[in-house]
Design an enzyme around this catalytic site. Structure first.
Site, PDB file in Angstrom:
ATOM      1  N   ASN A 109      34.638  36.417 -45.544  1.00  0.00           N
ATOM      2  CA  ASN A 109      33.541  37.171 -46.155  1.00  0.00           C
ATOM      3  C   ASN A 109      33.187  36.515 -47.484  1.00  0.00           C
ATOM      4  O   ASN A 109      34.017  35.864 -48.108  1.00  0.00           O
ATOM      5  CB  ASN A 109      33.976  38.622 -46.412  1.00  0.00           C
ATOM      6  CG  ASN A 109      32.851  39.456 -47.009  1.00  0.00           C
ATOM      7  OD1 ASN A 109      31.694  39.361 -46.568  1.00  0.00           O
ATOM      8  ND2 ASN A 109      33.161  40.262 -48.018  1.00  0.00           N
ATOM      9  N   HIS A 111      31.480  37.502 -51.293  1.00  0.00           N
ATOM     10  CA  HIS A 111      31.159  38.652 -52.139  1.00  0.00           C
ATOM     11  C   HIS A 111      30.632  38.143 -53.483  1.00  0.00           C
ATOM     12  O   HIS A 111      31.201  37.206 -54.060  1.00  0.00           O
ATOM     13  CB  HIS A 111      32.415  39.513 -52.340  1.00  0.00           C
ATOM     14  CG  HIS A 111      32.136  40.729 -53.151  1.00  0.00           C
ATOM     15  ND1 HIS A 111      31.476  41.830 -52.635  1.00  0.00           N
ATOM     16  CD2 HIS A 111      32.400  41.017 -54.455  1.00  0.00           C
ATOM     17  CE1 HIS A 111      31.349  42.737 -53.589  1.00  0.00           C
ATOM     18  NE2 HIS A 111      31.895  42.277 -54.695  1.00  0.00           N
ATOM     19  N   ASP A 147      36.530  44.048 -49.372  1.00  0.00           N
ATOM     20  CA  ASP A 147      36.492  42.964 -50.367  1.00  0.00           C
ATOM     21  C   ASP A 147      37.891  42.684 -50.939  1.00  0.00           C
ATOM     22  O   ASP A 147      38.074  42.600 -52.154  1.00  0.00           O
ATOM     23  CB  ASP A 147      35.509  43.320 -51.505  1.00  0.00           C
ATOM     24  CG  ASP A 147      34.096  43.541 -50.982  1.00  0.00           C
ATOM     25  OD1 ASP A 147      33.719  42.893 -49.997  1.00  0.00           O
ATOM     26  OD2 ASP A 147      33.373  44.376 -51.561  1.00  0.00           O
ATOM     27  N   GLU A 176      26.846  30.955 -54.109  1.00  0.00           N
ATOM     28  CA  GLU A 176      27.338  31.456 -52.818  1.00  0.00           C
ATOM     29  C   GLU A 176      27.040  30.444 -51.715  1.00  0.00           C
ATOM     30  O   GLU A 176      27.876  30.171 -50.845  1.00  0.00           O
ATOM     31  CB  GLU A 176      26.667  32.788 -52.465  1.00  0.00           C
ATOM     32  CG  GLU A 176      27.077  33.955 -53.332  1.00  0.00           C
ATOM     33  CD  GLU A 176      26.473  35.266 -52.838  1.00  0.00           C
ATOM     34  OE1 GLU A 176      26.449  35.509 -51.628  1.00  0.00           O
ATOM     35  OE2 GLU A 176      26.012  36.054 -53.686  1.00  0.00           O
TER      36      GLU A 176
HETATM   37  C1  GRF Z   1      25.231  38.183 -50.638  1.00  0.00           C
HETATM   38  O1  GRF Z   1      25.087  38.395 -52.015  1.00  0.00           O
HETATM   39  C2  GRF Z   1      26.675  38.280 -50.227  1.00  0.00           C
HETATM   40  O2  GRF Z   1      27.556  37.844 -51.207  1.00  0.00           O
HETATM   41  C3  GRF Z   1      26.854  39.769 -50.005  1.00  0.00           C
HETATM   42  O3  GRF Z   1      25.651  40.186 -49.420  1.00  0.00           O
HETATM   43  C4  GRF Z   1      24.600  39.305 -49.816  1.00  0.00           C
HETATM   44  C5  GRF Z   1      23.988  38.799 -48.554  1.00  0.00           C
HETATM   45  O4  GRF Z   1      22.871  37.975 -48.787  1.00  0.00           O
HETATM   46  N1  GRF Z   1      28.012  40.034 -49.191  1.00  0.00           N
HETATM   47  P1  GRF Z   1      22.241  37.151 -47.606  1.00  0.00           P
HETATM   48  O5  GRF Z   1      21.901  38.162 -46.499  1.00  0.00           O
HETATM   49  O6  GRF Z   1      23.253  36.147 -47.142  1.00  0.00           O
HETATM   50  O7  GRF Z   1      21.015  36.520 -48.170  1.00  0.00           O
END
Ligand code: GRF
Length: 203
Positions: A109, A111, A147, A176
């Site tokens: 996952n 986060h 998380d 990310e």
């Molecule tokens: C991201 O900020 C991720 O960290 C969180 O949800 C959001 C998803 O964004 N878990 P996306 O759908 O990948 O654009």
């Protein structure tokens, strides 16, 4: 050459992390194959973009069903697609213990905070409201708690005095997109292992 590892993506919304993973594979920054994309929301933009990319992409209804019932269908679909790794990419559901056990140490996952700080919803706003000077993102193995599982990698992002939750979320999201590819590459390389809460390089 060994066949490339198969990834299953679960998402509920925008899908920008999914797109970043798919782009990394297309650009050969990551050796893997997206075998299936599953959304629990029919109108998730991520589902649409997966279909546009010609990937196998499915909507599996969660609303009005028990977690166990919905998860059983998702597990069966992922098993049928023979995935090696499950990546949650904005999947807004807590996984049942059965789900976690079905793919031991094979679910990741991402986060948008430096866990264990600010788990749950609106992590970027939580960081701002708390007055944190640094935030970032975390890619971790999934366990039965929200998380919570062992951390694979983290990237830091400074919190600026001029930030609002949107500007901070945007800068974290850029990290990310880099972090998820790196973390998947590490896990698929087989070079790391989990020791208790720690993810370490194999000796
Ligand atoms: C991201 O900020 C991720 O960290 C969180 O949800 C959001 C998803 O964004 N878990 P996306 O759908 O990948 O654009």
């Amino acid at each position: 050459m060994a066949p490339s590892k198969k990834i299953g993506i679960l998402l509920s919304g925008r899908g920008s992390n999914f797109e970043a993973i798919a782009d990394s594979i297309a650009a050969k920054r990551l050796t893997a194959e997206i075998a299936i994309v599953i959304s629990n929301k029919a109108d998730a933009p991520g589902l649409e973009s997966a279909l546009r990319r010609g990937l196998t992409a499915l909507f599996i209804l969660s609303k009005g069903r028990t977690r166990e019932d919905h998860d059983a269908e998702v597990i069966a679909t992922l098993k049928h697609a023979q995935v090696d790794l499950v990546c949650l990419a904005g999947y807004m559901r807590l996984l049942s213990p059965e789900f976690v056990r079905a793919f031991p140490h094979r679910i990741l996952n991402i986060h948008p905070s430096l866990l264990p700080a600010f788990p749950g919803l609106d992590a970027q706003k939580q960081a701002l409201d708390y007055g944190a000077k640094v935030s970032g993102c975390t890619v971790h193995f999934v366990d039965e708690h929200l998380d919570h599982g062992p951390i694979i990698l983290q990237k830091t992002v400074p919190v600026l005095e001029t930030d609002d939750e949107h500007s901070l979320a945007k800068r974290i999201l850029e990290q990310e997109h880099i972090a998820y590819t790196e973390a998947i590459g590490l896990v698929l390389s087989g070079e790391i292992e989990i020791q208790g809460r720690k993810v370490v390089r194999k000796k």
